[in-house]
Design an enzyme around this catalytic site. Structure first.
Site, PDB file in Angstrom:
ATOM      1  N   ARG A  55       0.833  -1.217   0.000  1.00 35.59           N
ATOM      2  CA  ARG A  55       0.000   0.000   0.000  1.00 35.59           C
ATOM      3  C   ARG A  55       0.859   1.255   0.000  1.00 35.59           C
ATOM      4  NH1 ARG A  55      -3.740  -0.543   4.854  1.00 35.59           N
ATOM      5  NH2 ARG A  55      -4.635   1.409   4.093  1.00 35.59           N
ATOM      6  N   VAL A  91      -4.968   6.757   5.997  1.00 37.03           N
ATOM      7  CA  VAL A  91      -3.517   6.690   6.252  1.00 37.03           C
ATOM      8  C   VAL A  91      -2.733   7.075   4.995  1.00 37.03           C
ATOM      9  CG1 VAL A  91      -3.748   5.002   8.115  1.00 37.03           C
ATOM     10  CG2 VAL A  91      -3.496   4.179   5.751  1.00 37.03           C
ATOM     11  N   HIS A 107      -5.534   7.608  12.529  1.00 31.16           N
ATOM     12  CA  HIS A 107      -5.211   6.182  12.392  1.00 31.16           C
ATOM     13  C   HIS A 107      -3.794   5.970  11.878  1.00 31.16           C
ATOM     14  CE1 HIS A 107      -9.756   5.043  12.120  1.00 31.16           C
ATOM     15  NE2 HIS A 107      -9.359   5.297  13.362  1.00 31.16           N
TER      16      HIS A 107
END
Ligand code: BV8
Length: 231
Positions: A55, A91, A107
């Site tokens: 990611r 994020v 987060h």
């Protein structure tokens, strides 16, 4: 007017980043509890590190750019005369790239890592591997993603509770309102007299609690809504 905005994965959907629950609950093919909990990290660190390495790498590809919704929030913040706080559950770094300043990434952030040895948090754009080294304590094989996993305390909760006490307008954008404590912020604001608005593709889990709701794509809704708010 004191404004608090909460965003979720839906605001980055049109930037090409997958949301969490729109893909039949699977996330890059994984169940959340298998990749986003401290237990998963302890049991299978390689799987979890690779999930975040993928990611983080995706975030750096040229196709992923902030969209009109991220930009509209940054532009509004720059022109707004009252207080403006942007809380994001995301994020990714698309709000940062759009120029948002007063931003609380509750987060965590994909492009940062945390050292398990000395607790330092540092920017980090590479893949975390057993050869990765903490730039503070120089220890090897001690880095984890700077991400709040399920069962861990979200960041900036003291600041968030304070700004919700005095907010007059609370706008929730692109979130399914499933994850707590973020999903409870609307009620905290509403109890203190704030007008609460949901801007989303579809009604969220807590849609009925909002004073106002507009449905559609964030890249259309957000610029329209905030241009109507300008002082
Ligand atoms: C904590 C980092 C306590 C990972 C994430 C039972 C009941 C209530 C709560 C709980 C419970 N059991 C457990 C809990 C607590 C748990 C929780 O809420 N679980 C849920 C699943 C029930 N919460 C926690 O564990 C939190 N910590 O409570 O700590 C504590 C107390 C003391 C001491 C220690 C601890 C921590 C939660 C943080 C977890 N980490 N992310 C990572 O990202 O890798 S959460 C994860 O979900 C993401 O951050 C994501 O942002 C977040 C919420 O998802 P959404 O952003 O809303 O995304 P989603 O796909 O769900 O929805 C997208 C929406 O966008 C949809 O509505 C869609 O319609 C819309 N959309 C799509 N396209 C568009 C669009 N809208 C507009 N335009 C479009 N184009």
């Amino acid at each position: 007017m004191n404004i608090v905005v909460l965003t979720g994965a839906g605001i980055s959907a049109e930037s090409g980043l997958k949301t969490f629950r729109d893909n039949g609950g699977l996330w890059e093919g994984h169940r959340m509890e298998d990749v986003a909990t401290p237990e998963a990290f302890a049991a299978n660190p390689e799987l979890v590190q690779n999930f975040y390495n993928l990611r983080r790498q995706q975030l750096r590809s040229d196709e992923v750019k902030c969209n009109a919704a991220h930009i509209a929030l940054a532009e509004f913040e720059a022109q707004h005369k009252g207080r403006f706080t942007l809380i994001t559950q995301n994020v990714d770094d698309l709000h940062q790239r759009a120029g948002s300043n007063n931003l609380l990434a509750m987060h965590g952030e994909l492009r940062k890592v945390r050292c398990l040895n000395c607790d330092a948090v540092m920017p980090y754009d590479e893949a975390i591997t057993p050869q990765s080294q903490c730039t503070q304590c120089l220890q090897l094989d001690c880095l984890r993603p700077h991400i709040v996993w399920f069962g861990e305390m979200p960041l900036y909760m003291d600041v968030i509770e304070r700004v919700l006490q005095s907010c007059e307008l609370f706008v929730s954008i692109g979130t399914s309102s499933v994850v707590y404590p973020a999903a409870g912020f609307q009620q905290l604001a509403q109890h203190r007299g704030a007008h609460t608005v949901e801007l989303n593709l579809a009604p969220s889990e807590t849609a009925s609690r909002f004073d106002e709701a507009i449905y559609g794509n964030a890249s259309t809704l957000v610029p329209e809504y905030f241009s109507g708010l300008l002082d």
